[in-house]
Design a protein around this motif. Structure first.
Motif, PDB file in Angstrom:
ATOM      1  N   THR A 169       0.832  -1.201   0.000  1.00 36.74           N
ATOM      2  CA  THR A 169       0.000   0.000   0.000  1.00 36.74           C
ATOM      3  C   THR A 169       0.872   1.258   0.000  1.00 36.74           C
ATOM      4  N   ARG A 170       0.334   2.280  -0.598  1.00 40.51           N
ATOM      5  CA  ARG A 170       0.958   3.594  -0.517  1.00 40.51           C
ATOM      6  C   ARG A 170      -0.144   4.635  -0.466  1.00 40.51           C
ATOM      7  N   ARG A 171       0.166   5.790   0.073  1.00 44.34           N
ATOM      8  CA  ARG A 171      -0.792   6.887   0.168  1.00 44.34           C
ATOM      9  C   ARG A 171      -0.463   7.943  -0.876  1.00 44.34           C
ATOM     10  N   LEU A 172      -1.487   8.555  -1.403  1.00 44.73           N
ATOM     11  CA  LEU A 172      -1.299   9.648  -2.337  1.00 44.73           C
ATOM     12  C   LEU A 172      -0.857  10.887  -1.576  1.00 44.73           C
ATOM     13  N   ASP A 173       0.128  11.589  -2.105  1.00 49.95           N
ATOM     14  CA  ASP A 173       0.651  12.805  -1.483  1.00 49.95           C
ATOM     15  C   ASP A 173      -0.487  13.804  -1.293  1.00 49.95           C
ATOM     16  N   PRO A 174      -0.694  14.320  -0.065  1.00 51.59           N
ATOM     17  CA  PRO A 174      -1.774  15.300   0.159  1.00 51.59           C
ATOM     18  C   PRO A 174      -1.683  16.509  -0.758  1.00 51.59           C
ATOM     19  N   GLU A 175      -0.477  16.848  -1.216  1.00 51.02           N
ATOM     20  CA  GLU A 175      -0.331  17.974  -2.135  1.00 51.02           C
ATOM     21  C   GLU A 175      -0.910  17.670  -3.509  1.00 51.02           C
ATOM     22  N   ARG A 176      -1.201  16.390  -3.761  1.00 50.76           N
ATOM     23  CA  ARG A 176      -1.790  15.990  -5.042  1.00 50.76           C
ATOM     24  C   ARG A 176      -3.291  15.754  -4.916  1.00 50.76           C
ATOM     25  N   ILE A 177      -3.898  16.239  -3.857  1.00 51.14           N
ATOM     26  CA  ILE A 177      -5.338  16.077  -3.631  1.00 51.14           C
ATOM     27  C   ILE A 177      -5.960  17.455  -3.431  1.00 51.14           C
ATOM     28  N   ALA A 178      -7.064  17.727  -4.096  1.00 55.87           N
ATOM     29  CA  ALA A 178      -7.789  18.989  -3.927  1.00 55.87           C
ATOM     30  C   ALA A 178      -9.274  18.680  -3.819  1.00 55.87           C
ATOM     31  N   GLU A 179      -9.953  19.289  -2.833  1.00 55.41           N
ATOM     32  CA  GLU A 179     -11.372  19.017  -2.590  1.00 55.41           C
ATOM     33  C   GLU A 179     -12.131  20.315  -2.359  1.00 55.41           C
ATOM     34  N   TRP A 180     -13.385  20.336  -2.802  1.00 61.08           N
ATOM     35  CA  TRP A 180     -14.266  21.481  -2.590  1.00 61.08           C
ATOM     36  C   TRP A 180     -15.680  20.997  -2.292  1.00 61.08           C
ATOM     37  N   GLU A 181     -16.377  21.735  -1.425  1.00 66.11           N
ATOM     38  CA  GLU A 181     -17.804  21.549  -1.193  1.00 66.11           C
ATOM     39  C   GLU A 181     -18.554  22.525  -2.101  1.00 66.11           C
ATOM     40  N   VAL A 182     -19.619  22.069  -2.727  1.00 70.28           N
ATOM     41  CA  VAL A 182     -20.360  22.901  -3.674  1.00 70.28           C
ATOM     42  C   VAL A 182     -21.772  23.139  -3.156  1.00 70.28           C
ATOM     43  N   PRO A 183     -22.198  24.401  -2.973  1.00 75.01           N
ATOM     44  CA  PRO A 183     -23.584  24.684  -2.585  1.00 75.01           C
ATOM     45  C   PRO A 183     -24.548  24.306  -3.707  1.00 75.01           C
ATOM     46  N   GLN A 229     -27.493  17.355  -1.662  1.00 78.36           N
ATOM     47  CA  GLN A 229     -26.322  17.565  -0.803  1.00 78.36           C
ATOM     48  C   GLN A 229     -25.962  16.285  -0.054  1.00 78.36           C
ATOM     49  N   PRO A 230     -24.663  16.111   0.264  1.00 76.70           N
ATOM     50  CA  PRO A 230     -23.533  17.000  -0.032  1.00 76.70           C
ATOM     51  C   PRO A 230     -23.005  16.807  -1.450  1.00 76.70           C
ATOM     52  N   ILE A 231     -22.651  17.901  -2.099  1.00 78.55           N
ATOM     53  CA  ILE A 231     -22.036  17.867  -3.423  1.00 78.55           C
ATOM     54  C   ILE A 231     -20.558  18.197  -3.247  1.00 78.55           C
ATOM     55  N   ARG A 232     -19.707  17.323  -3.741  1.00 80.20           N
ATOM     56  CA  ARG A 232     -18.259  17.495  -3.551  1.00 80.20           C
ATOM     57  C   ARG A 232     -17.530  17.315  -4.875  1.00 80.20           C
ATOM     58  N   VAL A 233     -16.445  18.066  -5.001  1.00 79.23           N
ATOM     59  CA  VAL A 233     -15.546  17.939  -6.144  1.00 79.23           C
ATOM     60  C   VAL A 233     -14.173  17.560  -5.603  1.00 79.23           C
ATOM     61  N   ARG A 234     -13.532  16.580  -6.248  1.00 76.34           N
ATOM     62  CA  ARG A 234     -12.212  16.169  -5.815  1.00 76.34           C
ATOM     63  C   ARG A 234     -11.324  15.926  -7.034  1.00 76.34           C
ATOM     64  N   LEU A 235     -10.123  16.479  -7.008  1.00 82.53           N
ATOM     65  CA  LEU A 235      -9.115  16.242  -8.035  1.00 82.53           C
ATOM     66  C   LEU A 235      -7.984  15.427  -7.429  1.00 82.53           C
ATOM     67  N   LEU A 236      -7.589  14.370  -8.124  1.00 80.55           N
ATOM     68  CA  LEU A 236      -6.478  13.519  -7.697  1.00 80.55           C
ATOM     69  C   LEU A 236      -5.466  13.486  -8.822  1.00 80.55           C
ATOM     70  N   TYR A 237      -4.240  13.905  -8.510  1.00 81.20           N
ATOM     71  CA  TYR A 237      -3.194  13.940  -9.533  1.00 81.20           C
ATOM     72  C   TYR A 237      -2.118  12.944  -9.152  1.00 81.20           C
ATOM     73  N   ASP A 238      -2.163  11.779  -9.808  1.00 82.59           N
ATOM     74  CA  ASP A 238      -1.172  10.739  -9.566  1.00 82.59           C
ATOM     75  C   ASP A 238      -0.508  10.425 -10.899  1.00 82.59           C
ATOM     76  N   ARG A 239      -0.667   9.224 -11.401  1.00 80.83           N
ATOM     77  CA  ARG A 239      -0.154   8.902 -12.725  1.00 80.83           C
ATOM     78  C   ARG A 239      -0.973   9.576 -13.808  1.00 80.83           C
ATOM     79  N   SER A 240      -2.201   9.944 -13.466  1.00 76.70           N
ATOM     80  CA  SER A 240      -3.072  10.697 -14.352  1.00 76.70           C
ATOM     81  C   SER A 240      -3.910  11.623 -13.483  1.00 76.70           C
ATOM     82  N   LEU A 241      -4.687  12.483 -14.119  1.00 72.00           N
ATOM     83  CA  LEU A 241      -5.576  13.374 -13.385  1.00 72.00           C
ATOM     84  C   LEU A 241      -6.960  12.745 -13.322  1.00 72.00           C
ATOM     85  N   ILE A 242      -7.498  12.616 -12.110  1.00 72.30           N
ATOM     86  CA  ILE A 242      -8.838  12.056 -11.915  1.00 72.30           C
ATOM     87  C   ILE A 242      -9.734  13.161 -11.374  1.00 72.30           C
ATOM     88  N   CYS A 243     -10.847  13.392 -12.054  1.00 73.39           N
ATOM     89  CA  CYS A 243     -11.830  14.387 -11.619  1.00 73.39           C
ATOM     90  C   CYS A 243     -13.050  13.654 -11.084  1.00 73.39           C
TER      91      CYS A 243
END
Length: 269
Positions: A169-183, A229-243
């Motif tokens: 197992t490995r963890r994704l670097d927190p700097e490669r994770i972005a999250e937002w809550e959407v009203p 609700q809840p509506i969330r957006v998350r970007l994960l940047y590892d070997r590729s970008l996941i939206c």
């Protein structure tokens, strides 16, 4: 083949096994109706484990199959208890159960078939104890772990098939994770989209920013308009970008191709 196809739908582990259970039951029914005697697939076992490299959680479900082993970074070994459901084809529509466990980074997940544990002169409990002893010890690569286990566990005259899978197992670097809550407001789409664009620039992904913004606009707008609700957006940047765009509704999204006369359904494509 069926499990591979179901897994592409991103189904939870318990739902995936439920679909497999129904499929095996149908296959047995259809084959059993033929002219020739058919042994069927009933009794086939399966373990499904999904690892989330963001949270470090493993979600596992088993249909009559041995559970998994976890080798911790310090060399200790544990066999987490999983709720056991009947083998595939015997579930009769019963819901599958899952277990969720959090494993540290650098741990090894060990999955195996019962042929590794049982032999003519060894029962399951003795096999588990021997497996735990073979897995314990100083840090090894997954390949070295496999070699050590096979060397210690493979009995002479083995007649049953054996499958062994070891994943570190490995963890994704927190700097490669972005999250937002959407009203739940259409006006909220633009600020979130702009925030995503800024994060893409921080990651050096300006060349795909335009396409990514279009995709996110469609997904977020759909979630605001049709989801809850809840509506969330998350970007994960590892070997590729996941939206990822998620909402609280119970419906499962799917792509729909627009016909020539449709006025909607074209945006994502």
């Amino acid at each position: 083949t069926a499990m591979h196809n179901f897994s592409t739908l991103d189904l939870p582990a318990d739902e995936l096994l439920s679909h497999l259970d129904e499929l095996v039951a149908h296959i047995d029914t259809d084959e059993g109706a033929g002219e020739h005697e058919w042994q069927g697939l009933t009794g086939a076992t399966c373990l499904c484990a999904v690892y989330d490299s963001v949270s470090g959680q493993v979600t596992a479900a088993t249909a009559g199959h041995p559970g998994l082993a976890v080798v911790h970074p310090d060399g200790t070994v544990s066999f987490p208890e999983l709720p056991v459901s009947p083998p595939l084809g015997l579930g009769a529509g019963m819901p599958m159960e899952t277990a969720v466990l959090t494993v540290p980074e650098g741990a090894q997940l060990v999955l195996f078939t019962d042929g590794l544990l049982e032999s003519r002169d060894r029962d399951v409990d003795t096999g588990l104890a021997a497996l735990g002893a073979a897995l314990a010890g100083p840090a090894r690569t997954p390949e070295e772990t496999c070699a050590a286990v096979i060397g210690a566990m493979l009995p002479s005259g083995q007649s049953d098939d054996i499958a062994l899978l070891v994943a570190r197992t490995r963890r994704l670097d927190p700097e490669r994770i972005a999250e937002w809550e959407v009203p739940s407001d259409p006006a909220a789409v633009s600020p979130v989209r702009n925030a995503c664009a800024r994060r893409l620039a921080d990651w050096g992904l300006e060349e795909i920013a335009f396409t990514t913004e279009l995709i996110l606009s469609e997904l977020i707008t759909n979630a605001v308009r049709y989801g809850s609700q809840p509506i969330r957006v998350r970007l994960l940047y590892d070997r590729s970008l996941i939206c990822e765009v998620s909402d609280g509704s119970s419906t499962s999204p799917h792509l729909r191709r627009a016909e020539a006369t449709d006025e909607g359904g074209r945006g994502l494509f």
